[in-house]
Design an enzyme around this catalytic site. Structure first.
Site, short mmCIF file in Angstrom:
data_model
loop_
_atom_site.label_atom_id
_atom_site.label_comp_id
_atom_site.label_asym_id
_atom_site.label_seq_id
_atom_site.Cartn_x
_atom_site.Cartn_y
_atom_site.Cartn_z
N HIS A 221 0.85 -1.19 0.00
CA HIS A 221 0.00 0.00 0.00
C HIS A 221 0.88 1.23 0.00
O HIS A 221 0.89 2.00 0.96
CB HIS A 221 -0.94 -0.03 1.20
CG HIS A 221 -1.88 -1.19 1.16
ND1 HIS A 221 -2.06 -2.07 2.20
CD2 HIS A 221 -2.68 -1.63 0.16
CE1 HIS A 221 -2.93 -3.00 1.85
NE2 HIS A 221 -3.31 -2.76 0.62
N GLU B 87 -5.53 -9.67 3.43
CA GLU B 87 -4.97 -10.75 4.26
C GLU B 87 -6.08 -11.49 5.01
O GLU B 87 -6.07 -12.72 5.10
CB GLU B 87 -3.95 -10.18 5.26
CG GLU B 87 -3.29 -11.27 6.08
CD GLU B 87 -2.41 -10.73 7.19
OE1 GLU B 87 -1.65 -9.77 6.94
OE2 GLU B 87 -2.50 -11.25 8.31
S1 SF4 Z 1 3.43 -10.46 7.83
FE1 SF4 Z 1 5.25 -10.34 6.58
S2 SF4 Z 1 4.71 -8.92 4.93
FE2 SF4 Z 1 3.18 -8.66 6.54
S3 SF4 Z 1 4.02 -6.96 7.76
FE3 SF4 Z 1 4.70 -8.87 8.72
S4 SF4 Z 1 6.74 -9.27 7.85
FE4 SF4 Z 1 5.70 -7.75 6.55
#
Ligand code: SF4
Length: 287
Positions: A39, A123
């Site tokens: 983003h 997500e």
């Molecule tokens: S899950 Fe992975 S991609 Fe998402 S913020 Fe955490 S380290 Fe970054």
């Protein structure tokens, strides 16, 4: 004026790896990314400059190879995409995989799945699309709307503040004292580090500048967190958003940035604040 950076800030390894995979692939074949890889408009513009396309749906992809972002996707979505004859590259962050596996484990054990996160975030959609029944909570009101279950299995979107996740878990426990509740903390380590470093920074600064995309969830969370400890917090996407009137010569200025903010943008903002500081010291030169 003194300028200090948060101990942990900016792009996480998950996003860096996804960008590296996209750029490497685009050098070999045309590539479409499904959804926003990050983003952050600066990064997206750089990817577009390399010929990388973005499509929200597999049906809109004009290339044979498509890439799933670091935020991940459901098995159902991956299968549907492959069934269209597309070659699917997965840039899903390993820590998002951990969240998926934790949720699947709880469901297998017979817990009713509850996800702490934003219902419409890519997500969270990736975590819920394979489930027949689930709840997503992000507020006291969401918890009040939950139906009683004998067993709740709770995980979190990886970028939620861990304190907020723990608070919501506690609310669920209090609302359903007779239910069994198991919480697997799936907030990722880079998010935790950036949140705690932001608190430390905000406590010792007069002004905090939070750098990140307008639609970046973790950037907004950093703004919210810093605002609890500092009354002068400003969100900028790039150096162009900075305003001279935010700063005074005697200020200690803190800089932090969301997990999708590239180093070049952070450096640019820091340089621009330095320029304001010099200007404040020797105004005659610039008048
Ligand atoms: S899950 Fe992975 S991609 Fe998402 S913020 Fe955490 S380290 Fe970054």
């Amino acid at each position: 004026m003194k300028i200090i950076r948060a101990e942990h800030l900016g792009m996480c390894f998950g996003v860096k790896d996804a960008i590296a995979l996209a750029l490497k692939t685009a050098r070999q074949e045309p590539l479409t990314i499904l959804g926003d890889l990050v983003h952050n408009e600066t990064v997206l513009a750089e990817l577009r400059a390399q010929g990388i396309q973005v499509a929200q749906q597999p049906a809109e992809a004009a290339t044979h190879t498509v890439m799933v972002t670091a935020h991940g996707a459901s098995e159902r979505r991956l299968t549907e995409t492959r069934d269209r004859g597309l070659n699917v590259l997965e840039a899903t962050c390993p820590l998002v995989h951990v969240a998926h596996r934790s949720l699947a484990h709880l469901v297998r054990e017979g817990f009713h799945p509850v996800i702490i996160g934003k219902r419409d975030h890519v997500e969270v959609r990736g975590m819920t699309e394979d489930l027949s029944e689930f709840d997503v909570v992000l507020s006291e009101e969401d918890v009040a709307n939950l139906r009683e279950r004998s067993r709740f299995g709770v995980v979190s979107q990886t970028t939620q503040p861990v304190e907020k996740a723990r608070w919501l878990v506690q609310l669920i426990r209090e609302r359903f004292p007779n239910s069994e509740l198991r919480f697997i903390d799936t907030v990722c380590q880079p998010t935790k580090q950036r949140q705690s470093a932001a608190i430390e920074l905000a406590q010792k600064c007069d002004v905090v500048i939070v750098i990140g995309g307008a639609h970046s969830n973790n950037t907004h969370e950093l703004v919210r967190t810093c605002s609890q400890f500092c009354s002068r917090v400003h969100h900028v996407q790039t150096a162009a958003d900075l305003r001279e009137e935010w700063f005074r010569a005697e200020d200690t200025v803190g800089i932090t940035a969301g997990t999708s903010t590239p180093d070049s943008v952070i450096t640019g903002v820091e340089a621009a604040i330095n320029f304001v500081a010099v200007k404040a010291l020797v105004p005659a030169i610039y008048s």
